[in-house]
Design an enzyme around this catalytic site. Structure first.
Site, PDB file in Angstrom:
ATOM      1  CG  ASP A  95     137.680  20.028   1.424  1.00 26.17           C
ATOM      2  OD1 ASP A  95     137.910  20.902   0.567  1.00 26.17           O
ATOM      3  OD2 ASP A  95     137.960  18.832   1.274  1.00 26.17           O
ATOM      4  NE  ARG A  97     135.475  30.972   2.439  1.00 27.71           N
ATOM      5  CZ  ARG A  97     134.634  31.152   1.412  1.00 27.71           C
ATOM      6  NH1 ARG A  97     133.865  32.212   1.360  1.00 27.71           N
ATOM      7  NH2 ARG A  97     134.573  30.266   0.445  1.00 27.71           N
ATOM      8  CG  HIS A 125     138.809  16.766   5.240  1.00 30.27           C
ATOM      9  ND1 HIS A 125     139.282  15.877   6.175  1.00 30.27           N
ATOM     10  CD2 HIS A 125     137.588  17.146   5.679  1.00 30.27           C
ATOM     11  CE1 HIS A 125     138.383  15.734   7.135  1.00 30.27           C
ATOM     12  NE2 HIS A 125     137.352  16.495   6.856  1.00 30.27           N
ATOM     13  CE  LYS A 171     132.453   9.805  11.883  1.00 32.02           C
ATOM     14  NZ  LYS A 171     132.198  11.077  11.278  1.00 32.02           N
ATOM     15  CG  ASP A 178     139.423  16.214  17.184  1.00 33.98           C
ATOM     16  OD1 ASP A 178     139.940  17.053  17.959  1.00 33.98           O
ATOM     17  OD2 ASP A 178     139.673  14.999  17.239  1.00 33.98           O
ATOM     18  CB  THR A 211     130.737   7.408   8.958  1.00 32.59           C
ATOM     19  OG1 THR A 211     131.535   6.923   7.891  1.00 32.59           O
ATOM     20  CG2 THR A 211     130.604   6.349  10.020  1.00 32.59           C
ATOM     21  CB  THR A 212     128.264  11.924  10.804  1.00 29.89           C
ATOM     22  OG1 THR A 212     129.665  12.068  11.036  1.00 29.89           O
ATOM     23  CG2 THR A 212     127.488  12.639  11.874  1.00 29.89           C
ATOM     24  CG  HIS A 258     136.144  16.394  12.169  1.00 25.45           C
ATOM     25  ND1 HIS A 258     136.663  17.622  12.455  1.00 25.45           N
ATOM     26  CD2 HIS A 258     135.802  16.437  10.858  1.00 25.45           C
ATOM     27  CE1 HIS A 258     136.651  18.371  11.369  1.00 25.45           C
ATOM     28  NE2 HIS A 258     136.116  17.678  10.390  1.00 25.45           N
ATOM     29  CG  ASP A 271     133.786  18.399   5.174  1.00 23.58           C
ATOM     30  OD1 ASP A 271     132.865  17.992   5.903  1.00 23.58           O
ATOM     31  OD2 ASP A 271     134.987  18.173   5.406  1.00 23.58           O
ATOM     32  CB  SER A 290     133.101  10.233   3.923  1.00 23.39           C
ATOM     33  OG  SER A 290     134.044  10.512   4.919  1.00 23.39           O
ATOM     34  N   GLY A 291     133.033  13.404   4.700  1.00 22.96           N
ATOM     35  CA  GLY A 291     133.653  14.723   4.603  1.00 22.96           C
ATOM     36  C   GLY A 291     134.876  14.776   3.704  1.00 22.96           C
TER      37      GLY A 291
END
Length: 151
Positions: free
Chosen positions: A96, A102, A93, A18, A86, A42-43, A14, A66, A60-61
């Site tokens: 997600d 999970r 989101h 990062k 974080d 972005t990560t 997150h 995700d 992106s997540g």
């Protein structure tokens, strides 16, 4: 050093986490580059620059990354997840994120959510060796629970 990737590592962070993931990845570069690296948005771009090594980037997540990563976990295409999330920041989101966590548990994929756990996982003899085979759960009885009874 091997030129064939040993496994696939998912790297996710997150926004506020990062920098920590980038720093951790630089520190562990010699191990990470032996594997196929896949990351969200972005990560992934930041990691590719920091490691000077290819990273397959998903969306992106919040834009579906995700969920893409979750699908790869369910398909058995991810061997290890490093997810610096974080816990103090609200996330639109959040469902997600919880689904991704999970799925890693459901499919018995090792996951680190902080640096200490990531350090333990990446330095484990089980991770570094070739003899460990992660047990893949068999959900056939779950999948067949609504099958028509035999006559």
């Amino acid at each position: 050093m091997s030129t064939t990737p040993r496994g696939t590592i998912a790297l996710i962070a997150h926004d506020h986490r990062k920098p920590a993931l980038i720093e951790w990845s630089r520190y562990n570069r010699s191990v990470l580059v032996q594997h196929r690296l896949i990351a969200t948005g972005t990560t992934g771009t930041l990691l590719e620059d920091a490691l000077e090594h290819p990273v397959h980037c998903l969306h992106s997540g919040p834009l579906g990354g995700d969920q893409e990563m979750g699908a790869l976990i369910a398909q058995g295409k991810i061997d290890l997840v490093i997810f610096f999330w974080d816990p103090l920041a609200p996330m639109p989101h959040d469902p997600d994120v919880k689904a991704l966590l999970r799925l890693a548990v459901v499919w018995n994929v090792p996951m680190a959510c902080n640096r200490s756990t990531a350090d333990f996982l990446i330095s484990s003899p089980l991770f570094l060796g070739d003899e460990y085979a992660r047990e893949i759960p068999d959900f056939s009885s779950y999948n067949n629970r609504f099958s028509a009874p035999e006559e």
